[in-house]
Design a protein around this motif. Structure first.
Motif, short mmCIF file in Angstrom:
data_model
loop_
_atom_site.label_atom_id
_atom_site.label_comp_id
_atom_site.label_asym_id
_atom_site.label_seq_id
_atom_site.Cartn_x
_atom_site.Cartn_y
_atom_site.Cartn_z
N ASP A 53 41.79 32.95 29.23
CA ASP A 53 41.76 32.90 30.62
C ASP A 53 40.66 33.64 31.22
O ASP A 53 40.00 33.38 32.17
CB ASP A 53 43.35 33.45 31.29
CG ASP A 53 43.49 33.20 32.55
OD1 ASP A 53 42.84 32.46 33.36
OD2 ASP A 53 44.51 33.71 33.20
N ASP A 54 40.58 35.02 30.90
CA ASP A 54 39.49 35.80 31.19
C ASP A 54 38.20 35.27 31.13
O ASP A 54 37.35 35.19 31.81
CB ASP A 54 39.61 37.14 30.60
CG ASP A 54 38.70 38.14 30.94
OD1 ASP A 54 38.44 38.86 31.91
OD2 ASP A 54 37.82 38.41 30.15
N ALA A 57 37.36 31.96 32.70
CA ALA A 57 37.46 31.87 34.22
C ALA A 57 36.09 32.60 34.38
O ALA A 57 35.44 32.07 35.58
CB ALA A 57 38.55 32.78 34.79
N ASP A 58 35.61 33.43 33.73
CA ASP A 58 34.32 34.16 34.19
C ASP A 58 33.22 33.19 33.78
O ASP A 58 32.25 32.98 34.81
CB ASP A 58 34.09 35.18 33.20
CG ASP A 58 32.83 36.16 33.54
OD1 ASP A 58 32.48 36.46 34.43
OD2 ASP A 58 31.83 36.14 32.44
N ARG A 62 35.44 31.12 38.38
CA ARG A 62 36.72 30.93 39.01
C ARG A 62 37.66 32.17 38.63
O ARG A 62 37.53 32.96 38.06
CB ARG A 62 37.24 29.88 38.54
CG ARG A 62 37.64 29.63 37.21
CD ARG A 62 38.47 28.37 36.80
NE ARG A 62 39.01 28.69 35.55
CZ ARG A 62 38.70 27.90 34.48
NH1 ARG A 62 38.08 27.01 34.51
NH2 ARG A 62 39.23 28.33 33.20
N GLU A 63 38.79 32.24 39.73
CA GLU A 63 39.95 33.00 39.62
C GLU A 63 40.59 32.84 38.09
O GLU A 63 40.71 31.90 37.90
CB GLU A 63 40.79 33.14 40.70
CG GLU A 63 41.65 34.38 40.76
CD GLU A 63 42.52 34.42 41.88
OE1 GLU A 63 43.59 35.25 41.87
OE2 GLU A 63 42.19 33.52 42.81
N GLN A 64 41.08 33.79 37.58
CA GLN A 64 41.93 33.57 36.45
C GLN A 64 43.35 32.91 36.53
O GLN A 64 43.61 33.24 37.76
CB GLN A 64 42.34 34.94 35.62
CG GLN A 64 40.99 35.48 34.89
CD GLN A 64 41.30 36.92 34.31
OE1 GLN A 64 42.43 37.14 33.93
NE2 GLN A 64 40.16 37.68 34.05
N THR A 67 46.20 35.46 37.79
CA THR A 67 46.59 35.93 39.10
C THR A 67 46.79 34.82 40.03
O THR A 67 47.60 34.89 40.78
CB THR A 67 45.31 36.94 39.63
OG1 THR A 67 43.94 36.40 39.28
CG2 THR A 67 45.32 38.40 38.89
N SER A 68 45.89 33.76 39.84
CA SER A 68 45.75 32.65 40.90
C SER A 68 47.10 31.70 40.83
O SER A 68 47.48 31.41 41.80
CB SER A 68 44.73 31.64 40.57
OG SER A 68 44.86 31.05 39.31
N ASP A 81 46.15 44.09 36.41
CA ASP A 81 46.01 42.55 36.22
C ASP A 81 44.81 42.10 35.41
O ASP A 81 44.80 40.92 34.75
CB ASP A 81 46.06 41.78 37.62
CG ASP A 81 47.38 42.04 38.37
OD1 ASP A 81 48.47 42.36 37.81
OD2 ASP A 81 47.29 41.58 39.44
N THR A 82 43.84 43.05 35.30
CA THR A 82 42.81 42.79 34.57
C THR A 82 42.99 42.94 33.25
O THR A 82 42.00 42.54 32.38
CB THR A 82 41.66 43.59 34.94
OG1 THR A 82 41.74 44.86 35.02
CG2 THR A 82 41.04 43.07 36.51
N ARG A 113 43.78 24.60 32.49
CA ARG A 113 42.47 24.99 33.09
C ARG A 113 41.23 24.99 32.37
O ARG A 113 40.32 24.62 32.83
CB ARG A 113 42.59 26.44 33.78
CG ARG A 113 41.78 26.94 34.54
CD ARG A 113 41.50 26.44 35.84
NE ARG A 113 42.51 26.66 36.79
CZ ARG A 113 42.81 27.87 37.60
NH1 ARG A 113 41.78 28.76 37.42
NH2 ARG A 113 43.97 27.87 38.35
#
Length: 169
Positions: A53-54, A57-58, A62-64, A67-68, A81-82, A113
């Motif tokens: 995810d991290d 997303a990077d 986009r947002e992970q 969290t999203s 959350d990170t 995603r």
């Protein structure tokens, strides 16, 4: 086979391995350790999904999903959350407790995603530099292979831990 199909197939194999490692286990079984200080199935699956995810997303800007889509709140872990699990202590590993439905729900959301993103790529995209912090700088292709390798290793470890626990009864 084109780039998109190759990447989608590889990430589908991660999803399949995760489901095989998790399905049918109780929350207590997911949090059990084969020996003191060892990683649990729950932590291994949470960690591989968090890293995927991290990193994706990077790369996609986009947002992970964590969290999203509210997964951080649902899991309620005592980490920022990170956090992705890098540098976690044995106590941190023990803190990752979740039912199979949440572990698989989060992993599947990350998988969906990821597929949405990789299906937009072509071979030329893989040469784009996504991380200047390394020498040589990391390209998207290298990052994707790194995530896949890490995910498959951790999914295999989760399956191994599951097998040890099942043998113990």
């Amino acid at each position: 086979m084109d780039t998109t199909a190759l990447l989608a197939d590889a990430f589908e194999r991660v999803r399949e391995a995760v489901h095989e490692a998790v399905e049918g286990l109780s929350e207590d079984e997911l949090a059990a350790r084969p020996e003191e200080g060892a990683n649990t199935v729950a932590w291994l699956v949470w960690h591989l999904a968090r890293v995927q995810d991290d990193h994706l997303a990077d790369a996609a800007g986009r947002e992970q999903v964590w969290t999203s889509e509210g997964w951080a709140g649902r899991f309620g872990l005592p980490f920022p959350d990170t956090a992705t699990g890098y540098g976690h202590s044995a106590g941190d590993v023990a803190a990752v407790r979740a039912p199979a439905s949440d572990l698989l729900g989060y992993a599947d959301a990350v998988h969906a995603r990821t597929l949405d993103y990789v299906r937009t790529l072509d071979a030329g995209d893989l040469d784009r530099v996504v991380d200047e912090g390394w020498d040589p700088p990391v390209t998207l292709g290298v990052r994707l292979v790194s995530v896949l390798a890490d995910d498959l290793q951790h999914a295999g470890q989760a399956a191994y831990v599951r097998g040890l626990l099942e043998r113990r009864g």
